[in-house]
Scaffold this active site. Structure first.
Site, PDB file in Angstrom:
ATOM      1  N   HIS A  99      -4.447 -30.078 -63.553  1.00  0.00           N
ATOM      2  CA  HIS A  99      -3.748 -31.268 -64.039  1.00  0.00           C
ATOM      3  C   HIS A  99      -2.273 -30.996 -64.308  1.00  0.00           C
ATOM      4  CE1 HIS A  99      -7.207 -34.167 -65.073  1.00  0.00           C
ATOM      5  NE2 HIS A  99      -7.635 -33.269 -64.203  1.00  0.00           N
ATOM      6  N   HIS A 267     -14.745 -29.002 -57.886  1.00  0.00           N
ATOM      7  CA  HIS A 267     -15.982 -29.423 -58.540  1.00  0.00           C
ATOM      8  C   HIS A 267     -17.131 -28.451 -58.299  1.00  0.00           C
ATOM      9  CE1 HIS A 267     -14.397 -33.842 -58.580  1.00  0.00           C
ATOM     10  NE2 HIS A 267     -13.749 -33.037 -59.405  1.00  0.00           N
TER      11      HIS A 267
END
Length: 724
Positions: A99, A267
């Site tokens: 992020h 993920h």
């Protein structure tokens, strides 16, 4: 009352409220005023380091291996105040790094991880960054131990790398060298919305056409990094989501394969957190009370259990073994059918149909409990979209290829905004030159500079042609991601040689002469272009009755077509250049606002912007030979005439058709010059006028030349990272 009395009652004698809050801004009262704040960001006043502190030199003294080992050890050192999922902080640290880097957008090079900007608002309090404050607090002991030489920007990305390595991935490499900023980046436009997660329609012309996302934005909502994990505007539809994934990742400089690799590899580890009610979660760091000490998103329902953590509202792991790098993501996604469901917090997500209990992931706190895994709408897009599906099947069939592709994409994601490899420091910098790093061969420094200057002077090229060509070559530099600039001489390659702002016909004629001089002297074309600009400038200084040598540092190289990523360089095309009084077309944004944006990307201060524009006007280098703003009858001489005549009250200023202006003699009414708003703003804006008045003074002709040469040299050398 006497002079020692303090007034009492309703008025406090200490400045606060409107004096120290945002409502004190000039734009509150005059919303149309030109706001120069983006040129004043990050100055020396905000930096707590000593004036002689050199971060690059400090970084070279780091014990790199010790830092890496300390960060790796932290991964499994679970803390009671924020317990780790399955006893491993890897997923949290990867999300922090992701992020931090993921705010980068290729349109203007802003955002990204290279400055540690995630420490400050608004990024530190974006909904998408919930609980990443915990990750940074966990890293604080490492930062505290290694001090100045280890920037937050480096540590945050290193934590992501070490997390992957501790879980079994062989990373592609790492470069130290990022330097922290010390306050919010006020120059970054994140969108016009005044609410978090406002409907996506606010930033699209047509939500069904993902390519209509407003420039320069990349994320689909205010407060998100990429796309809405629940689907477009929160409505699950994997096929539709795939189109928005493709566009938003493209705007972050990723192709389809890199996008699929990052989605699947990101993920492969960790989990999403959405156990509990959203309305129980406290305020973000910038909104929480002072006793919280910037520790946001308080969760009274966590009860010391990792499994009860709350971030996105989506709940669950993507794989059976979330602390291991493996192929479990593909086994789940393609090995089962999936159906829509909602998390405990009410967020849309997908769950597997008829998955055996013994292949489900265990609870993040209690290994005796198993839960359904989940997929987001973006994960389902990897399965539904035919292009992404084909790429994923290739990954699934070749785990080594997947690991290598992901490692390279992760390296690109986390290093994209560091610029050329010359900015990387440390033992883990990959030897391989990657095209997105804009490689530039080493240039020669052994040629005779004076001989080259003599050939340039005898070439027959005009001073204006040489100055304009050098300027156009260098003005592409963006300090945001350290791309562009004169080094590499990419102005002679596609796409730059065809840009309208570079006047292709004039450019080809000038380059034809300069390339021949480079071939004859052993200098690079990049050096000859800059040196020619210097020759033209020195001639203009002499013609004005002044004297000054323009500094020059040889050593630029010439890049090739094969070393140039044409599509990504298209983002660097100037749509306006106020310095040469040009706009490609009419835009909603004013020419003076586009001038500020360009100046900020080039790393200029307001004073440097002022002196450069005024000087370039009288040098006669306006795009297409335009005479707007050329307030002099001594064109080609580096004089202060632009400022003298702009501030002369013997003149008056009048708008005419087409958005231009006439400067007339106040007594006779005769038209003396014409101008654009970009010219006149240096007389109308109070701050810019204060700079203009300095150079209009009778005693500052020499100062003007000195300041112009300094600013010019800064622009020409902005991308010379080898000189740092």
């Amino acid at each position: 009352m006497d002079g020692n009395d303090i007034p009492t009652g309703g008025k406090c004698p200490v400045m606060h409220g409107g004096n120290t809050g945002m409502n004190n801004a000039v734009t509150k009262w005059w919303p149309n005023a030109l706001n120069l704040d983006i040129l004043h960001q990050g100055g020396a006043r905000t930096n707590p380091m000593d004036p002689d502190y050199n971060h690059r030199e400090a970084v070279k003294g780091l014990d790199y291996e010790a830092v890496k080992e300390d960060v790796k050890a932290l991964m499994t050192d679970s803390q009671d105040w924020w317990p780790a999922d399955w006893g491993h902080y890897g997923g949290l640290m990867i999300r922090l790094a992701w992020h931090s880097a993921g705010s980068y957008r290729a349109m203007d090079g802003r955002g990204g991880a290279a400055s540690g900007n995630i420490r400050f608002a608004p990024l530190n309090s974006w909904p998408d960054n919930a609980s990443l404050d915990k990750a940074r607090r966990l890293l604080w002991p490492v930062k505290k131990k290694y001090g100045n030489a280890l920037s937050w920007a480096d540590l945050i990305i290193l934590a992501g790398n070490m997390a992957y390595e501790s879980m079994g991935l062989k990373t592609f490499g790492f470069g130290f060298g990022r330097e922290d900023i010390w306050g919010p980046e006020t120059d970054v436009y994140w969108g016009a919305e005044n609410e978090w997660l406002a409907p996506s329609e606010n930033r699209y012309d047509d939500l069904d056409d993902a390519t209509t996302l407003a420039n320069p934005l990349a994320a689909v909502h205010m407060g998100l990094i990429y796309v809405n994990p629940e689907g477009v505007n929160g409505h699950p539809d994997p096929a539709r989501t795939a189109q928005h994934v493709r566009e938003t990742f493209a705007r972050m400089a990723m192709n389809d394969e890199e996008t699929a690799a990052l989605t699947c590899g990101g993920h492969t580890v960790g989990k999403a957190h959405g156990r509990g009610a959203t309305d129980r979660i406290g305020a973000e760091p910038e909104g929480c009370p002072v006793h919280s000490q910037g520790f946001g998103w308080d969760n009274p329902g966590m009860d010391g259990k990792a499994a009860n953590a709350f971030t996105s509202g989506i709940e669950g792991a993507w794989t059976q073994h979330p602390t291991q790098w493996d192929m479990g993501y593909f086994d789940y996604l393609f090995g089962y059918e999936w159906e829509l469901t909602k998390s405990p917090a009410g967020a849309w997500q997908w769950k597997p149909v008829d998955m055996p209990e013994d292949v489900k992931p265990v609870d993040a706190t209690d290994p005796s409990i198993r839960h359904d895994p989940m997929m987001t709408d973006a994960d389902m897009a990897m399965k539904v979209d035919p292009i992404y599906n084909e790429i994923c099947q290739k990954f699934r069939a070749d785990p080594e290829y997947f690991a290598d592709t992901f490692a390279r994409a992760w390296f690109k994601l986390t290093h994209r905004d560091m610029g050329p490899k010359a900015n990387y420091i440390g033992p883990d910098v990959p030897a391989e030159d990657l095209i997105w790093q804009d490689p530039i061969p080493a240039g020669s420094t052994g040629y005779d500079v004076d001989a080259v200057k003599a050939k340039i002077a005898a070439s027959g090229l005009s001073d204006a042609d040489m100055i304009a060509t050098a300027w156009d070559s260098a003005r592409t530099f963006r300090k945001s991601d350290k791309r562009g600039g004169a080094n590499g001489a990419r102005i002679r390659l596609a796409p730059q040689k065809g840009w309208a702002g570079n006047e292709p016909e004039r450019l080809a004629r000038v380059l034809g002469v300069l390339e021949q001089i480079a071939a004859e002297t052993g200098a690079s074309v990049a050096d000859v272009i800059v040196l020619a600009g210097n020759v033209g400038l020195e001639n203009a200084i002499k013609a004005a009755g002044q004297s000054a040598d323009v500094p020059f540092a040889p050593g630029r190289g010439d890049s090739t077509d094969e070393q140039t990523e044409v599509d990504s360089f298209a983002y660097l095309e100037p749509l306006a250049d106020g310095f040469r009084n040009w706009m490609k077309e009419d835009y909603v944004v004013s020419g003076e606002e586009m001038l500020l944006d360009r100046a900020q990307l080039m790393g200029l201060t307001a004073a440097e912007m002022t002196v450069l524009l005024g000087g370039l006007r009288v040098l006669g280098v306006n795009h297409g030979g335009s005479t707007h703003g050329v307030f002099t009858d001594r064109v080609g001489q580096l004089t202060t005439d632009f400022f003298v005549n702009l501030t002369d009250m013997a003149n008056s200023w009048h708008p005419v058709d087409g958005g231009t202006y006439e400067i007339r003699d106040r007594k006779s009414g005769d038209v003396k010059w014409t101008a654009t708003s970009v010219d006149l703003v240096f007389g109308s804006n109070s701050i810019l006028r204060s700079y203009a008045e300095v150079y209009a003074q009778d005693d500052n002709a020499a100062k003007f030349v000195k300041d112009f040469v300094a600013a010019w040299t800064k622009v020409m050398n902005a991308d010379r990272f080898d000189l740092l």
